[in-house]
Write an enzyme that holds these catalytic residues in place. Structure first.
Site, PDB file in Angstrom:
ATOM      1  N   HIS A   2      23.763   4.111   6.246  1.00  0.00           N
ATOM      2  CA  HIS A   2      23.046   4.485   4.839  1.00  0.00           C
ATOM      3  C   HIS A   2      24.133   5.219   4.040  1.00  0.00           C
ATOM      4  O   HIS A   2      24.677   5.701   4.178  1.00  0.00           O
ATOM      5  CB  HIS A   2      22.168   5.555   5.372  1.00  0.00           C
TER       6      HIS A   2
ATOM      7  N   LYS B  66      14.308  10.684   7.050  1.00  0.00           N
ATOM      8  CA  LYS B  66      15.685  11.431   6.885  1.00  0.00           C
ATOM      9  C   LYS B  66      15.612  12.473   7.649  1.00  0.00           C
ATOM     10  O   LYS B  66      15.032  12.943   8.945  1.00  0.00           O
ATOM     11  CB  LYS B  66      15.505  11.543   5.584  1.00  0.00           C
TER      12      LYS B  66
ATOM     13  N   GLY C 257      15.936   8.087  -4.188  1.00  0.00           N
ATOM     14  CA  GLY C 257      15.162   8.779  -3.841  1.00  0.00           C
ATOM     15  C   GLY C 257      15.099   9.972  -5.380  1.00  0.00           C
ATOM     16  O   GLY C 257      14.650  10.419  -6.023  1.00  0.00           O
TER      17      GLY C 257
ATOM     18  N   SER D 170      13.445   3.617  -3.348  1.00  0.00           N
ATOM     19  CA  SER D 170      11.674   4.280  -4.090  1.00  0.00           C
ATOM     20  C   SER D 170      10.503   3.232  -4.059  1.00  0.00           C
ATOM     21  O   SER D 170      10.554   2.744  -4.719  1.00  0.00           O
ATOM     22  CB  SER D 170      12.161   4.588  -5.029  1.00  0.00           C
TER      23      SER D 170
ATOM     24  N   ASN E  47      11.893   5.575   6.512  1.00  0.00           N
ATOM     25  CA  ASN E  47      13.792   6.546   6.730  1.00  0.00           C
ATOM     26  C   ASN E  47      13.121   7.802   6.260  1.00  0.00           C
ATOM     27  O   ASN E  47      12.840   8.627   5.613  1.00  0.00           O
ATOM     28  CB  ASN E  47      14.704   6.222   6.343  1.00  0.00           C
TER      29      ASN E  47
ATOM     30  N   GLU F  37      23.487   7.852   1.986  1.00  0.00           N
ATOM     31  CA  GLU F  37      23.572   9.122   2.511  1.00  0.00           C
ATOM     32  C   GLU F  37      24.794   9.809   3.230  1.00  0.00           C
ATOM     33  O   GLU F  37      25.668  10.244   3.344  1.00  0.00           O
ATOM     34  CB  GLU F  37      22.582   9.954   2.667  1.00  0.00           C
TER      35      GLU F  37
ATOM     36  N   GLU G 240      20.370  -1.061  -0.450  1.00  0.00           N
ATOM     37  CA  GLU G 240      19.337   0.076  -0.697  1.00  0.00           C
ATOM     38  C   GLU G 240      20.282   0.140  -2.422  1.00  0.00           C
ATOM     39  O   GLU G 240      21.308   1.332  -2.047  1.00  0.00           O
ATOM     40  CB  GLU G 240      19.532   1.088  -0.251  1.00  0.00           C
TER      41      GLU G 240
HETATM   42  P1  PGA Z   1      13.634   6.186  -0.876  1.00  0.00           P
HETATM   43  O1  PGA Z   1      14.771   6.663   0.399  1.00  0.00           O
HETATM   44  O2  PGA Z   1      12.222   5.141  -0.836  1.00  0.00           O
HETATM   45  O3  PGA Z   1      13.424   7.918  -0.675  1.00  0.00           O
HETATM   46  O4  PGA Z   1      13.943   6.401  -2.102  1.00  0.00           O
HETATM   47  C1  PGA Z   1      14.934   5.116   0.709  1.00  0.00           C
HETATM   48  C2  PGA Z   1      16.259   5.376   1.428  1.00  0.00           C
HETATM   49  O5  PGA Z   1      17.120   6.305   1.369  1.00  0.00           O
HETATM   50  O6  PGA Z   1      15.865   4.961   2.977  1.00  0.00           O
END
Ligand code: PGA
Length: 257
Positions: A96, A11, A174, A214, A9, A98, A168
């Site tokens: 997601h 982003k 993140g 992560s 992803n 976010e 997730e």
């Molecule tokens: P990350 O993000 O691996 O940077 O924690 C995962 C995601 O948001 O899909």
């Protein structure tokens, strides 16, 4: 046998040139037959060009990071599921964290997005996961069950069969804090049991459930070894070709053992 999947992803990261060279590096590094499915969720603007870049390697698929809950019309700035399908996209991330937290996407909106995606023949990668406060309060299973029940379940068994789920935990996205393999396995088994309750044990057994939050080159193998973890949805670590390739290799080695 459930599909093994490593998804990146991206982003809202990478310039055009960076995105193309990352895709080229991945396509060149990955063996055609010995690999999991690799799904790249890129910003909308690069999707069309990336489809032709990945064409030479059958392991690769593209995903959009979002789609509109509407089919078409006066929705300035939005991109519809039929538009994505019309350029050859196969997958779309829906729900997601976010999108849920920063853009206020409710379960009702997400359920419409799932419907629009399915109507267009896209495979939803439906994301779910609890906040830290919910885990600390012990309500994480309930939270994820609610997200599944309100945002995803209700589609037919045949449609469900085509979906991918990504667990997730929001506290792991993140942050550099990964769920332990026990926490991931426990929640993935729970998600599978919810699918079995709503649909059937046979169906539950066929759905790929990815872990995200992560994931990196160091922890991928341990997470991928868990019985109910069928792959990863990788954010930050998917932006660096060497690290993402290591994560793909981790999945290859788990799959062949
Ligand atoms: P990350 O993000 O691996 O940077 O924690 C995962 C995601 O948001 O899909």
């Amino acid at each position: 046998m459930r599909k093994k999947i490593v998804a990146g992803n991206w982003k809202m990261n990478l310039s055009y040139a960076e995105a193309m060279s990352l895709a080229d590096a991945l396509v060149n590094a990955v063996e055609e037959n010995a690999s999991p499915d690799i799904i790249l969720a890129s910003p909308f603007i690069y999707l069309h060009e990336l489809i032709s870049r990945i064409q030479g390697n059958p392991n690769f698929y593209m995903a959009a990071q979002n789609c509109s809950e509407h089919q078409k019309g006066a929705f300035t700035g939005e991109v519809s599921a039929p538009m994505l399908a019309s350029i050859g996209i196969e997958h779309v991330l829906i729900g997601h964290s976010e999108r849920r937290t920063l853009y206020g996407e409710s379960d009702v909106v997400l359920r419409s997005k799932v419907d629009r995606a399915i109507e267009s023949g896209l495979i939803p990668i439906f994301c779910c996961g609890e906040m830290l406060a919910e885990r600390n309060a012990g309500s994480h299973f309930q939270r994820v069950a609610d997200q599944l029940n309100n945002g995803l379940f209700g589609i037919s068994e045949k449609q469900m069969k085509e979906c991918i789920i990504a667990y997730e935990p929001v506290w792991a996205i993140g942050t550099g804090v990964t769920a332990s393999s026990e926490q991931a396995q426990e929640m993935h088994a729970f998600i599978r049991s919810e699918i079995a309750k709503k649909y059937s044990a046979e169906l539950a057994d066929t759905i790929s459930i990815l872990y995200g939050g992560s994931v990196n080159a160091q922890n991928a193998a341990e997470l991928f070894t868990c019985k109910d973890v069928d792959g990863g949805l990788v954010g930050g670590a998917s932006l660096k070709s060497a690290e993402f390739i290591s994560i793909i290799r981790a999945m290859e080695s788990v799959s062949t053992n």
